[in-house]
Enzyme design. Structure first.
Site, PDB file in Angstrom:
ATOM      1  N   HIS A   1       4.956  66.037  37.822  1.00 34.85           N
ATOM      2  CA  HIS A   1       6.086  66.683  37.851  1.00 34.85           C
ATOM      3  C   HIS A   1       6.873  67.361  36.296  1.00 34.85           C
ATOM      4  CE1 HIS A   1       6.919  64.683  41.413  1.00 34.85           C
ATOM      5  NE2 HIS A   1       6.908  63.315  41.385  1.00 34.85           N
TER       6      HIS A   1
ATOM      7  N   SER B   1      17.572  64.108  48.117  1.00 33.96           N
ATOM      8  CA  SER B   1      16.514  63.386  48.406  1.00 33.96           C
ATOM      9  C   SER B   1      16.599  63.032  47.164  1.00 33.96           C
ATOM     10  CB  SER B   1      14.908  64.044  48.973  1.00 33.96           C
ATOM     11  OG  SER B   1      14.029  63.289  48.518  1.00 33.96           O
TER      12      SER B   1
ATOM     13  N   LYS C   1      10.740  65.316  44.396  1.00 33.59           N
ATOM     14  CA  LYS C   1      11.197  65.112  45.850  1.00 33.59           C
ATOM     15  C   LYS C   1      10.993  66.494  46.464  1.00 33.59           C
ATOM     16  CE  LYS C   1      11.983  61.052  46.663  1.00 33.59           C
ATOM     17  NZ  LYS C   1      11.019  60.183  46.822  1.00 33.59           N
ATOM     18  N   ALA C   2      10.330  66.676  46.031  1.00 29.71           N
ATOM     19  CA  ALA C   2       9.775  68.644  47.056  1.00 29.71           C
ATOM     20  C   ALA C   2       9.082  68.281  47.990  1.00 29.71           C
ATOM     21  CB  ALA C   2       9.649  69.400  46.058  1.00 29.71           C
ATOM     22  N   GLY C   3       8.336  67.025  48.409  1.00 32.53           N
ATOM     23  CA  GLY C   3       7.359  67.210  48.615  1.00 32.53           C
ATOM     24  C   GLY C   3       6.025  66.438  48.000  1.00 32.53           C
TER      25      GLY C   3
ATOM     26  N   LYS D   1      14.058  61.375  55.337  1.00 31.53           N
ATOM     27  CA  LYS D   1      13.907  61.960  57.090  1.00 31.53           C
ATOM     28  C   LYS D   1      13.061  63.130  56.329  1.00 31.53           C
ATOM     29  CE  LYS D   1      19.680  61.778  57.400  1.00 31.53           C
ATOM     30  NZ  LYS D   1      20.599  61.894  57.128  1.00 31.53           N
TER      31      LYS D   1
ATOM     32  N   ARG E   1      11.525  73.359  46.923  1.00 35.61           N
ATOM     33  CA  ARG E   1      11.653  72.325  47.328  1.00 35.61           C
ATOM     34  C   ARG E   1      13.387  73.002  47.571  1.00 35.61           C
ATOM     35  NH1 ARG E   1      12.863  66.034  49.881  1.00 35.61           N
ATOM     36  NH2 ARG E   1      13.992  66.943  52.185  1.00 35.61           N
TER      37      ARG E   1
END
Ligand code: A3P
Length: 301
Positions: free
Chosen positions: A115, A145, A53-55, A264, A137
């Site tokens: 990951h 996230s 979930k860091a991009g 978002k 992130r």
């Protein structure tokens, strides 16, 4: 992998978390362990590494467009990003494993996602001196996230309520282990391994054009300015959210009525989740966990 029927991916129940090689894991990422560790990287492979979930999807799509945006137009319209950039440690039968997908990638370079924390990355990536792009992130937004992702994704353990999730996150009891060790591990590696490009999600949100330029310098690409502008536009949150090849729509384990994958894409959404007490506790714990690193994050821009 064009035409793969994702509806055949039926998961009966959420997986349990267990300790594996020193971190928390679920079986989807450990079942193929021997083949993952034996994975044969090639010198021109590019590893995209992130804490979940860091991009990851964002940078994967940027790299995909940089290398293959002008080749085979149907690549962009018919192959989902997670098939173009295989998730190395993933095994979600009956889909081919991440290792199989990576082994069979016809592209040059091969873009591969992981990951895994630094200590578990297959050693051939280091032996081959592969380029590694790491995206980090800030912990608070990353946690938020991840919470929503676990809510909507049946391939993840049940997150419980926000407070339960946050306590587990702080304890490092999340799939792929502690956020703290993950971001610091790659940060330390970068000090001695020059082929690692360390990026921040917050910088990408603030100035995507500038981040794209530094990514191109790292990769040794002289992509024309017009092309770069096009890539920045295509990889804007709104466009990726609309794009069926990048928004994970059609993946049956994900329930978009609970939360969309492209949720978002903001810096600072943590303010809508943390109570004052949670924030104080988190900050105190964070200071301890991060006291030995020079790594700094921005929690607002
Ligand atoms: P949010 O849940 O905060 O919206 P990953 O790809 O590693 O799973 O990360 C997913 C997170 O990155 C989600 O964060 C998603 O919305 C965000 N994201 C993906 N593409 C983005 C983009 N182009 N711009 C901003 N955020 C993006």
């Amino acid at each position: 992998m064009e035409g793969f029927d994702f509806s055949s991916l039926k998961l009966i129940s959420r997986p349990e978390l267990f300790e594996f090689e020193g971190i928390s894991m679920v079986h989807y990422f450990t079942e193929n362990w021997e083949n993952i560790q034996k994975f044969q990287a090639r010198p021109d492979d590019i590893l995209i590494a992130t804490y979940p979930k860091a991009g990851t999807t964002w940078v994967s799509y940027i790299l995909d467009l940089l290398y293959f945006g002008n080749e085979a137009p149907d690549r962009q319209t018919s192959i989902p990003i997670f098939m173009r950039v295989p998730f190395l440690e993933a095994t979600f039968p009956p889909m081919p494993s991440g290792v199989e997908l990576a082994d069979n990638l016809p592209t040059k370079p091969r873009l591969i996602k992981t990951h895994l924390p630094i200590q578990l990355v297959p050693k051939s990536f280091w032996e081959q001196n592969c380029k590694v792009v790491y995206v980090a992130r800030n912990a608070k937004d990353n946690a938020v996230s991840y919470f929503h992702f676990e809510r909507m994704n049946k391939g993840q353990p049940d997150p419980g309520d926000w407070n339960t999730f946050l306590q587990m996150f702080m304890e490092g009891k999340k799939v792929f282990g502690p956020w703290y060790d993950h971001v610091c591990g790659y940060w330390e590696k970068k000090q001695t391994y020059s082929n690692l490009h360390y990026m921040f999600f917050e910088d990408m949100v603030e100035d995507p054009g500038c981040e794209l330029d530094s990514l191109c310098s790292f990769l040794g690409l002289n992509t024309p300015i017009e092309e770069r502008k096009k890539i920045t536009k295509s990889t804007h949150f709104n466009n990726m959210k609309e794009n069926k090849m990048t928004n994970y729509s059609g993946v049956p384990v994900m329930d978009f009525t609970i939360s969309p994958f492209m949720r978002k894409g903001k810096v600072g959404d943590w303010k809508n989740h943390f109570t004052v007490a949670q924030n104080e506790q988190f900050d105190e714990h964070y200071k301890q966990k991060m006291k030995n690193t020079t790594l700094q994050f921005r929690i607002e821009i």
